[in-house]
Design an enzyme around this catalytic site. Structure first.
Site, PDB file in Angstrom:
ATOM      1  N   GLY A 109      -8.446  -7.085   4.584  1.00  0.00           N
ATOM      2  CA  GLY A 109      -9.242  -7.374   5.774  1.00  0.00           C
ATOM      3  C   GLY A 109      -8.440  -7.926   6.932  1.00  0.00           C
ATOM      4  O   GLY A 109      -8.969  -8.134   8.017  1.00  0.00           O
ATOM      5  N   HIS A 113      -5.222 -42.224  -0.770  1.00  0.00           N
ATOM      6  CA  HIS A 113      -5.709 -42.992  -1.907  1.00  0.00           C
ATOM      7  C   HIS A 113      -6.861 -42.261  -2.600  1.00  0.00           C
ATOM      8  O   HIS A 113      -6.876 -42.086  -3.818  1.00  0.00           O
ATOM      9  CB  HIS A 113      -6.162 -44.374  -1.436  1.00  0.00           C
ATOM     10  CG  HIS A 113      -6.724 -45.222  -2.534  1.00  0.00           C
ATOM     11  ND1 HIS A 113      -8.076 -45.325  -2.767  1.00  0.00           N
ATOM     12  CD2 HIS A 113      -6.112 -45.971  -3.477  1.00  0.00           C
ATOM     13  CE1 HIS A 113      -8.271 -46.134  -3.799  1.00  0.00           C
ATOM     14  NE2 HIS A 113      -7.097 -46.545  -4.249  1.00  0.00           N
ATOM     15  N   ARG A 126      -2.635   3.227   8.478  1.00  0.00           N
ATOM     16  CA  ARG A 126      -2.962   1.955   7.816  1.00  0.00           C
ATOM     17  C   ARG A 126      -1.741   1.054   7.796  1.00  0.00           C
ATOM     18  O   ARG A 126      -0.619   1.514   7.646  1.00  0.00           O
ATOM     19  CB  ARG A 126      -3.325   2.201   6.352  1.00  0.00           C
ATOM     20  CG  ARG A 126      -4.648   2.848   6.110  1.00  0.00           C
ATOM     21  CD  ARG A 126      -4.749   3.192   4.625  1.00  0.00           C
ATOM     22  NE  ARG A 126      -5.770   4.174   4.382  1.00  0.00           N
ATOM     23  CZ  ARG A 126      -7.013   3.860   3.981  1.00  0.00           C
ATOM     24  NH1 ARG A 126      -7.348   2.600   3.782  1.00  0.00           N
ATOM     25  NH2 ARG A 126      -7.901   4.805   3.792  1.00  0.00           N
ATOM     26  N   GLY A 185       9.575 -40.767  -6.944  1.00  0.00           N
ATOM     27  CA  GLY A 185       8.260 -41.034  -6.390  1.00  0.00           C
ATOM     28  C   GLY A 185       8.190 -40.243  -5.096  1.00  0.00           C
ATOM     29  O   GLY A 185       8.475 -40.765  -4.025  1.00  0.00           O
ATOM     30  N   THR A 186       7.806 -38.994  -5.217  1.00  0.00           N
ATOM     31  CA  THR A 186       7.947 -38.113  -4.054  1.00  0.00           C
ATOM     32  C   THR A 186       6.873 -38.327  -2.996  1.00  0.00           C
ATOM     33  O   THR A 186       7.026 -37.839  -1.886  1.00  0.00           O
ATOM     34  CB  THR A 186       7.985 -36.637  -4.484  1.00  0.00           C
ATOM     35  OG1 THR A 186       6.905 -36.404  -5.383  1.00  0.00           O
ATOM     36  CG2 THR A 186       9.293 -36.317  -5.154  1.00  0.00           C
ATOM     37  N   ASN A 187       5.800 -39.050  -3.319  1.00  0.00           N
ATOM     38  CA  ASN A 187       4.853 -39.372  -2.248  1.00  0.00           C
ATOM     39  C   ASN A 187       5.555 -40.251  -1.222  1.00  0.00           C
ATOM     40  O   ASN A 187       5.596 -39.940  -0.033  1.00  0.00           O
ATOM     41  CB  ASN A 187       3.647 -40.144  -2.784  1.00  0.00           C
ATOM     42  CG  ASN A 187       2.848 -39.330  -3.789  1.00  0.00           C
ATOM     43  OD1 ASN A 187       3.078 -38.154  -3.937  1.00  0.00           O
ATOM     44  ND2 ASN A 187       1.927 -39.985  -4.462  1.00  0.00           N
ATOM     45  N   ASP A 188       6.108 -41.349  -1.705  1.00  0.00           N
ATOM     46  CA  ASP A 188       6.799 -42.249  -0.791  1.00  0.00           C
ATOM     47  C   ASP A 188       8.059 -41.610  -0.228  1.00  0.00           C
ATOM     48  O   ASP A 188       8.382 -41.790   0.937  1.00  0.00           O
ATOM     49  CB  ASP A 188       7.143 -43.559  -1.509  1.00  0.00           C
ATOM     50  CG  ASP A 188       6.051 -44.591  -1.340  1.00  0.00           C
ATOM     51  OD1 ASP A 188       5.963 -45.163  -0.242  1.00  0.00           O
ATOM     52  OD2 ASP A 188       5.272 -44.800  -2.277  1.00  0.00           O
ATOM     53  N   GLU A 239      12.339 -43.505  -4.570  1.00  0.00           N
ATOM     54  CA  GLU A 239      11.248 -43.155  -3.653  1.00  0.00           C
ATOM     55  C   GLU A 239      11.530 -43.540  -2.219  1.00  0.00           C
ATOM     56  O   GLU A 239      10.689 -43.376  -1.350  1.00  0.00           O
ATOM     57  CB  GLU A 239       9.923 -43.763  -4.133  1.00  0.00           C
ATOM     58  CG  GLU A 239       9.956 -45.251  -4.370  1.00  0.00           C
ATOM     59  CD  GLU A 239       8.634 -45.784  -4.944  1.00  0.00           C
ATOM     60  OE1 GLU A 239       7.593 -45.131  -4.782  1.00  0.00           O
ATOM     61  OE2 GLU A 239       8.660 -46.871  -5.551  1.00  0.00           O
ATOM     62  N   LYS A 271       0.829  -1.204   0.000  1.00  0.00           N
ATOM     63  CA  LYS A 271       0.000   0.000   0.000  1.00  0.00           C
ATOM     64  C   LYS A 271       0.862   1.251   0.000  1.00  0.00           C
ATOM     65  O   LYS A 271       0.685   2.157  -0.809  1.00  0.00           O
ATOM     66  CB  LYS A 271      -0.896  -0.026   1.244  1.00  0.00           C
ATOM     67  CG  LYS A 271      -2.301   0.432   0.976  1.00  0.00           C
ATOM     68  CD  LYS A 271      -3.173   0.288   2.218  1.00  0.00           C
ATOM     69  CE  LYS A 271      -3.865  -1.066   2.274  1.00  0.00           C
ATOM     70  NZ  LYS A 271      -4.711  -1.211   3.483  1.00  0.00           N
ATOM     71  N   ARG A 292      -3.683  -0.944  -6.671  1.00  0.00           N
ATOM     72  CA  ARG A 292      -2.993  -2.223  -6.527  1.00  0.00           C
ATOM     73  C   ARG A 292      -3.437  -3.131  -7.663  1.00  0.00           C
ATOM     74  O   ARG A 292      -4.458  -2.874  -8.314  1.00  0.00           O
ATOM     75  CB  ARG A 292      -3.322  -2.877  -5.186  1.00  0.00           C
ATOM     76  CG  ARG A 292      -4.807  -3.069  -4.994  1.00  0.00           C
ATOM     77  CD  ARG A 292      -5.112  -3.618  -3.605  1.00  0.00           C
ATOM     78  NE  ARG A 292      -6.565  -3.650  -3.416  1.00  0.00           N
ATOM     79  CZ  ARG A 292      -7.153  -3.843  -2.242  1.00  0.00           C
ATOM     80  NH1 ARG A 292      -6.424  -3.974  -1.157  1.00  0.00           N
ATOM     81  NH2 ARG A 292      -8.463  -3.884  -2.151  1.00  0.00           N
ATOM     82  N   SER A 346      12.918 -41.909 -11.767  1.00  0.00           N
ATOM     83  CA  SER A 346      11.703 -41.124 -11.622  1.00  0.00           C
ATOM     84  C   SER A 346      11.433 -40.985 -10.126  1.00  0.00           C
ATOM     85  O   SER A 346      11.281 -41.978  -9.421  1.00  0.00           O
ATOM     86  CB  SER A 346      10.542 -41.820 -12.328  1.00  0.00           C
ATOM     87  OG  SER A 346       9.360 -41.079 -12.136  1.00  0.00           O
ATOM     88  N   CYS A 379       7.236 -38.408 -10.621  1.00  0.00           N
ATOM     89  CA  CYS A 379       5.881 -38.880 -10.904  1.00  0.00           C
ATOM     90  C   CYS A 379       5.032 -38.900  -9.643  1.00  0.00           C
ATOM     91  O   CYS A 379       3.939 -39.434  -9.634  1.00  0.00           O
ATOM     92  CB  CYS A 379       5.910 -40.245 -11.573  1.00  0.00           C
ATOM     93  SG  CYS A 379       6.650 -41.516 -10.545  1.00  0.00           S
ATOM     94  N   ARG A 402       4.960 -48.699 -14.593  1.00  0.00           N
ATOM     95  CA  ARG A 402       5.523 -49.190 -13.335  1.00  0.00           C
ATOM     96  C   ARG A 402       5.015 -50.595 -13.058  1.00  0.00           C
ATOM     97  O   ARG A 402       3.813 -50.842 -13.123  1.00  0.00           O
ATOM     98  CB  ARG A 402       5.111 -48.266 -12.198  1.00  0.00           C
ATOM     99  CG  ARG A 402       5.679 -48.717 -10.866  1.00  0.00           C
ATOM    100  CD  ARG A 402       5.335 -47.777  -9.737  1.00  0.00           C
ATOM    101  NE  ARG A 402       3.941 -47.893  -9.345  1.00  0.00           N
ATOM    102  CZ  ARG A 402       3.365 -47.120  -8.429  1.00  0.00           C
ATOM    103  NH1 ARG A 402       4.060 -46.171  -7.840  1.00  0.00           N
ATOM    104  NH2 ARG A 402       2.103 -47.263  -8.130  1.00  0.00           N
ATOM    105  N   TYR A 423      11.746 -34.053 -16.679  1.00  0.00           N
ATOM    106  CA  TYR A 423      10.297 -33.932 -16.825  1.00  0.00           C
ATOM    107  C   TYR A 423       9.583 -34.043 -15.485  1.00  0.00           C
ATOM    108  O   TYR A 423      10.146 -34.531 -14.508  1.00  0.00           O
ATOM    109  CB  TYR A 423       9.749 -34.983 -17.799  1.00  0.00           C
ATOM    110  CG  TYR A 423       9.817 -36.412 -17.304  1.00  0.00           C
ATOM    111  CD1 TYR A 423       8.811 -36.949 -16.504  1.00  0.00           C
ATOM    112  CD2 TYR A 423      10.881 -37.234 -17.648  1.00  0.00           C
ATOM    113  CE1 TYR A 423       8.878 -38.249 -16.048  1.00  0.00           C
ATOM    114  CE2 TYR A 423      10.961 -38.538 -17.200  1.00  0.00           C
ATOM    115  CZ  TYR A 423       9.957 -39.045 -16.398  1.00  0.00           C
ATOM    116  OH  TYR A 423      10.017 -40.336 -15.936  1.00  0.00           O
ATOM    117  N   MET A 459      -5.606  -6.630   8.335  1.00  0.00           N
ATOM    118  CA  MET A 459      -4.951  -5.687   9.221  1.00  0.00           C
ATOM    119  C   MET A 459      -5.917  -4.546   9.544  1.00  0.00           C
ATOM    120  O   MET A 459      -6.893  -4.328   8.848  1.00  0.00           O
ATOM    121  CB  MET A 459      -3.716  -5.108   8.533  1.00  0.00           C
ATOM    122  CG  MET A 459      -2.755  -6.160   8.045  1.00  0.00           C
ATOM    123  SD  MET A 459      -2.024  -7.094   9.415  1.00  0.00           S
ATOM    124  CE  MET A 459      -1.252  -5.767  10.294  1.00  0.00           C
TER     125      MET A 459
END
Lengths: 928, 928
Positions: free
Chosen positions: A123, A486, A114, A801-804, A780, A44, A369, A799, A866, A648, A886, A125
């Protein structure tokens, strides 16, 4: 001895700006700051300075920089020594510009205080207006304005606002005093109160302050410091912290405070106040769009007590068709406003959201803004501004928030519709839909297929056995599970809305009901899910189906020219693959074969295989599965024609394929003619305490090579037959999951290669030649990353496996973390859910190790991701900077990933090494 | 494109020795090799060369180096080109020394062909004797020895041995022909057969070879190459590979082959053969000890057909008291043998196991090697050799295998006793004991306490609820779980024998029985466990209770002077702490507070706490627990007086404290007066899919701070009261488990410090002053290691929890891996069970990262390990080289850890930086 939290804040600010000066003035076309200094002045403040420099009519004032905020929190809420003097000086200058004096009995200067952080936090502050009024100065104001009503109204507003914000006296006290007064006067509107009434109210308000044990400071200087302190304090209110958390705004940015002379839109009929957008914020159309109120203060426009008037013809709505426009009422002022907005848009080269006040026929700009906009508007504005040569294509790409695209790709709730939100869960898969509640997949299937109903599947949590129910449902709601549970993963894959981890929901599946608080919902009751917000709504709500807009297509065509990451899709079915191709996925990065195993046609053979106690028995069952898998792969290869397909091999523990409840076991026992006892014993013997860390992934391939052999044969036969029969050029990429040691990989690769060579030899006689393939691995688990140099000697690609990988790096189960992850986010221990956004410090470091070590051994090693993170913008940016080839994500996130990849490439373009260029060439070649 | 396995073998050998020469001769006091070349010549070959150089009477020969073996396996079982020529040359030289010719009709040279790897692998590799015999040379041998019987006997032995080993014709064919012949001649002993009979047998044997489609080569040169090939091939037989796996001998060492001229102990009454130890291998006493046979070949001594005679008076056993000694029968030869053995012991400076042959009154040395010995002998020999100034103290320390100490510290089975082994599991906790089978902890307790029985607790797997049963049992046997399963860890802590992962055992707990194959065992049946070997034995077997021997104490006193790692203990009870102190533990590295929670006195309050839905409710229950915990801590502090004590705050998921089976829930419901439904619901709500990755460790502290607050208060009050009442100097070390992010640690530390300061303030008024404390963390999930620099800014110490760290680094549950870990070890994918021995590449790399990053921030950071690996020699060596300050292990492993630490320090002494020295000083200071 102990060092406390790393104090990033002060260091950062101290290095970027000498802290010698804390206060920066603006006014009369001049600002003490050169160019953009958002970090220092807040959004601001920065804009006020900028508008001043642009020569726009801005009421003069000064800004206390964010450094003061940092100092304040690091020094037990005290201020730097020089601050007071600097403020006095700055205030003097304002007095000079305005020809008024702060606290003077005649022509008093009033100011607003302000907050303003680096990014807009609407909203969040607190603001105080009319500062400087007291029993003496109010008379000066009245004398000057000839309007006692205005004077006392301003004064009573200051008292109540100040008391609320600074003294902590709840505004309800003042509101009820106001109500009492109106009641006793027999009026309903504030505006019906007379000056005398308001004068009484001022006295009443002061009395309230006293009764609450506080004192309203008459001294304007004291008012000023009180207000400043309140602004800084408000940076740490729960509301502000929550907003920051939701919007991922770092704690340590701090807020600035701007003190600005007041101008009044409520001094009579030649006064007004309004807001406007330089383009239509909902469609993006290039038209000046806004509304205003005659004789009002800014807050009145927002408060919605009076209906605002359109500023011009094109801003008219159905409801405002009869109201006069600013253009008509004050043509000179409007003309100036047009000049101003054009100047602003040209200066900021973006659609602006502006606030103005007209005091006695004179225009004042109070704020400008970047305007918030819908996804559609965002795209149109970006694309059109390129055509207007206002911005470059790259800038246009950076202007669209990737996450916003979800709005365009999924149905959303009609924003006008009323809705009764009964619970809130995680926004696991975007889109919105309504349906009748069912509690099990079989009923879902029956109701949809036999009765033609629309259903929402409500479960404690879903498992692979629920797939058939999930695929027919309109949406999925689970009480447990996180963003990568899942339910979430499968729903996103299906492009279906899903809310997971809705912990206030108690699901009693046996009784076919669920409760939220006191509310009980039965099977057949209608609910609506908004998967983009996580809201669970009772009954049905109208949804709006998106149409792909042409600006989207145009922008996305630019995107593909700049991005350096390839974007693939995770798809397990031809249908998913088809959608992903429509979204221009450049390959298939993850085809999970287990989902095929749950296919009703195959599941019995799969169970037969699991129940077999010998390799021969398993072989026999697998022979039934093999031709079906071959057809599956063929169908997917066809959809992805010309693009790489990574498949896989089987990953989940075998127990997922057989039931565990006695009742289900009994049903299966009858169906497949295996004794209950044997089934039960098998289920028990497969039971694991921690299945995520159990007998799954390549460990199955080690124990039961015949499973992987069958899958590999199906893949290669499918490929060979497509080459033979349909003239395909194809390179199957076979991916081994859960590798943790190079010998594991080598062992499996060895028998896979044997199998493949047998297939290739067979089809060679049928004219299939030169079909190449790759065998790579998921990275992974941490050990795979830590020993990547060894694994890279064997593997053709990695590749992530970033979940695991996230799960093991954090030692945190994504299925169970839902219960306490909230505690972590609330306590600010985690900034983000690590399953939603890649953790750069832990998981990212492992990835970096794997990439460096892997490419040391094999410079042209192809590396992708992946995991679910492959579709999340911040994670994609990390992947880009780590040098991945990728990312792969669910079909509906492909456009988001493409855009994110392009943004990452623009922000931080990568130089490609020779080896990388070679890999990129190969990736491209595969598309022929 | 693909590079195959890293070919360490060839590289290693090529660099250590030029591969230009493959064959190395020895004989007539000369060897073609200088000094020790075990890697090149194998153990056996190396010793023959060495003995030759020492001037001992060794039959001449030559050795094909291990490089040939490497070449053989890397080149599809072919030999390097120059080999043939080198062999011809070497053979010529032997012929010259022996004045015989290989394959000559007169005075033929016969040779033996033996394998020999770098370390002795008894019985694992094949040997062929009498090579060079054929229809022609046998006549030459007879002519020379005047003994046709001897000639044909040697010949028929060659044929059967050669056929078995080289041609693959099973020896049973030849044995049955021999049996037939004896039968037809009416004799029972081989020695009763005449020369003519044996001549027939030679013809019969040749016929057998023919009938099996093979040909026995008459050409001695062909015999030689066949034998060499067989030796190299035998390196890869399943038997050899298994032995290597069990003994952790790398595959790539390869074997050498030694070809040596034959001498004969079976040419008449002036011939003999024998084996001897230079000291008593079972007690270590300094006396020459051995046995021999007149007129026999080496294998006859081992085969045990005739009872061997003692070589001297002190070698006499009860059974050989009447037999003549070598000393008496051939005093001159004996005297030479004594000179030889003394020379050998002096040369090798270790107890030797020697083999000799006497041919016509002349002594020949065939082999010498370090003698295998019992733990007791190992200690005595090491200590006495120091006194004899034969070896240094450091050498003595290196001579004792740390794992052997287990024999001395735990009862073992009487080696003379007969035993019926019915199953085999993992040797999870050493010692041996017998007891009656019980299948649940309650029965165990009842039978022991009320009926005075001795029991063995047999379970599918144990859980913390079983502790009371485990503590009264003689031993524990589980069907599931690995070396670090709950049963294993707890049993080792209790110094109790345990066999885990006994997968052939089916436990049917409800029916109170178990089966192994066809055998069913019921409650009350007696079994015996040998926790050192993993053998489950039916019935009772006599056990021998160890007495601590004085050599042990002497050696261990040297050990403490050289080791650089501090050795602490993991102990949860005062009793454990006491044992550990007796074994000279220098501190307590891990006190698991949860085991106290299972205490029958506390468990109800613990359950009340879990069932409470509010912080207040939990507080109330915790107030009951707190004073009891305080007493627990006091008792432990007292035992560890003067030594540091590290206490870990609550770690396991809460569901472990409440029952899950309906029946148990019902029982508890009555006992604690909480409705069944509520208990059941709580159990369900606490259920997790992957509890190892769930709501446990510090995550409990985040969700329920009051639990940790209570524990911290108990610790500090205990410490303060001991200072006040008993004049202790004490520094409690509070350890937060499962940290993954510095903010997690900071959050918990913050409220812990608040709690601690309150306690300290309170006791200050009672004169307790200057009590210091430390708050540190476990590093047990990868992310903690990867962000150690941030965590080290907050934590006073790190302790590696390598059980969990291994689990998450591998993505492998230690509770579930038992089912398939065997597949991995069998397929040689894992060299060792990573839960038993620290994985240096993955887990070790994470540790290294944590140590480097942590000490970068805090150079004096104290770092230890408290996982089960802390008591395993190879892991301790890794910890030493990584620069840890201490290891901590279960009480009974403390001596093993001390010895291992000393060995590591001798092999690879660490230089200490200033910061490390400071930490070491502080560690020492704490002991005052």
């Amino acid at each position: 001895m102990r060092t406390g939290t790393p104090q990033k804040l002060s260091k950062k600010l101290q290095t970027s700006q000498p802290t010698k000066k804390f206060v920066f003035s603006f006014g009369n076309r001049k600002s003490e700051v050169k160019g953009d200094q958002k970090e220092l002045l807040g959004g601001k403040g920065n804009n006020l300075h900028a508008m001043t420099r642009l020569g726009l009519p801005v009421p003069p004032g000064f800004t206390l920089s964010t450094v003061v905020c940092a100092y304040y929190y690091q020094n037990e809420k005290t201020y730097p020594k020089p601050l007071e003097n600097e403020i006095r000086k700055a205030l003097k200058q304002v007095e000079k510009h305005m020809k008024r004096r702060f606290g003077a009995a005649k022509n008093p200067l009033l100011v607003s205080v302000r907050s303003g952080a680096r990014v807009s936090m609407p909203g969040m502050m607190d603001t105080i207006l009319n500062l400087g009024l007291n029993d003496v100065t109010v008379e000066g104001l009245i004398e000057e304005s000839h309007d006692p009503r205005f004077g006392y109204d301003s004064y009573r507003r200051l008292i109540s606002m100040y008391s609320d914000v600074v003294l902590g006296i709840h505004s309800s006290h003042f509101e009820s005093a106001l109500e009492d007064l109106k009641h006793s006067k027999g009026v309903t509107l504030d505006t019906d109160l007379k000056a005398e009434d308001l004068k009484t109210l001022v006295a009443d308000f002061k009395q309230i302050v006293k009764e609450n044990g506080k004192r309203f400071p008459e001294d304007p200087w004291e008012q000023l410091w009180g207000a400043m302190g309140a602004v800084f304090s408000s940076w740490m209110t729960p509301r502000a912290t929550t907003y920051r958390k939701l919007n991922r705004i770092p704690e340590d940015w701090g807020t600035a405070v701007t003190i600005q002379s007041m101008v009044f839109g409520n001094m009579g009929q030649d006064c007004a106040t309004g807001v406007a957008f330089t383009r239509d914020p909902s469609t993006g159309e290039k038209k000046f769009f806004g509304e205003f109120l005659i004789n009002a203060q800014g807050e009145d426009v927002v408060a919605g007590i009076r209906t605002p008037q359109p500023i011009n013809q094109s801003s008219r709505q159905v409801s405002t068709v009869d109201l006069d426009t600013l253009e008509n009422a004050m043509p000179k002022v409007y003309a100036e406003l047009v000049r101003v907005y054009q100047k602003l848009e040209k200066h900021y080269r973006d659609m602006q959201d502006i606030e103005f006040t007209i005091e006695r026929g004179k225009l004042f700009m109070l704020q400008t803004r970047s305007g918030k906009r819908t996804a559609a508007a965002s795209l149109r504005i970006a694309v059109e501004m390129v055509k207007e040569k206002l911005i470059s294509k790259n800038e246009a790409i950076l202007r669209v928030q990737p996450e916003q695209l979800d709005q365009l790709l999924h149905p959303g709730l009609d924003p006008q519709a009323k809705k009764e939100v009964i619970a809130r869960g995680l926004p696991a898969s975007p889109g919105a839909s309504s349906g009748m509640i069912v509690f099990d997949p079989d009923t879902a299937e029956k109701w949809v297929h036999e009765l033609g109903k629309k259903v929402i599947l409500v479960r404690m949590e879903t498992s692979p056995e629920d797939i058939h129910g999930m695929s027919v449902a309109q949406g999925i709601l689970t009480a447990r599970g996180g963003m990568t549970s899942h339910a979430a993963v499968v729903a996103r894959g299906m492009g279906k809305c899903c809310i997971s981890g809705c912990s206030s929901l108690k699901v009693i599946e046996e009784q076919k009901k669920c409760t939220v608080g006191n509310l009980t919902l039965d099977e057949g009751d209608w609910i609506t899910l908004d998967g983009s917000t996580g809201e669970v709504i009772r009954g049905t709500v109208r949804t709006i189906v998106p149409t792909l807009n042409p600006y989207f297509l145009e922008l996305m065509s630019w995107v593909d020219q700049v991005k350096q990451l390839e974007v693939r899709t995770n798809a397990d079915t031809p249908a998913d693959a088809k959608i992903a191709r429509e979204f221009k996925a450049e390959g298939l990065g993850l085809c999970r074969t287990e989902h095929m195993f749950f296919d009703p046609e195959k599941i019995d053979a799969v169970r037969e295989m699991i129940l077999a106690d010998t390799p021969q028995g398993r072989q026999k069952a697998l022979q039934k599965i093999q031709p079906m898998q071959k057809q599956d792969f063929k169908a997917i290869f066809r959809e992805m024609r010309g693009y790489p397909v990574t498949i896989r091999l089987l990953d989940p523990p075998l127990h997922e394929f057989i039931p565990h409840q006695d009742e289900e076991i009994r049903a299966l026992s009858l169906k497949i003619d295996v004794s209950f006892d044997r089934l039960k014993r098998k289920a028990e013997s497969l039971h694991e305490l921690n299945p995520m860390l159990g007998h799954r992934g390549c460990r199955l391939g080690i124990s039961y090579p015949e499973i992987y052999q069958t899958q590999v044969r199906a893949i290669m036969e499918a490929a060979c037959e497509l080459v033979r029969d349909e003239g395909f050029k194809i390179t199957p990429e076979i991916m081994i999951p859960l590798i943790g040691d190079w010998r594991e990989f080598q062992w499996i690769k060895h028998f896979c290669v044997q199998e493949i060579e047998m297939v290739l030899t067979k089809y060679q006689f049928e004219g299939v030649k030169g079909l190449s393939y790759q065998i790579g691995t998921m990275i992974e688990i941490p050990r795979a990353a830590l020993t990547a140099d060894q694994i890279a000697q064997e593997a053709d690609f990695f590749s992530f496996g970033t979940n695991d990988l996230t799960q093991t790096t954090y030692g945190l189960s994504r299925d169970d973390s839902g219960l306490f992850l909230k505690d972590y986010l609330d306590a600010k221990i985690y900034e983000k859910d690590p399953f939603a956004s890649l953790d750069p410090l832990g998981v990212g470091r492992l990835m970096k190790i794997a990439i460096q070590d892997g490419r040391k051994v094999r410079p042209d090693l192809k590396i992708g991701i992946c995991g679910e993170h492959g579709g999340e913008p911040a994670s994609i940016e990390l992947c880009h900077s780590l040098g991945l080839d990728y990312v792969s994500c669910s079909p509906y996130r492909v456009p988001i990933a493409r855009l994110s990849a392009a943004q990452a490439a623009i922000r931080n373009p990568r130089k490609l090494t020779q080896a990388r260029k070679k890999t990129a060439r190969q990736l491209r070649k595969k598309r022929i």
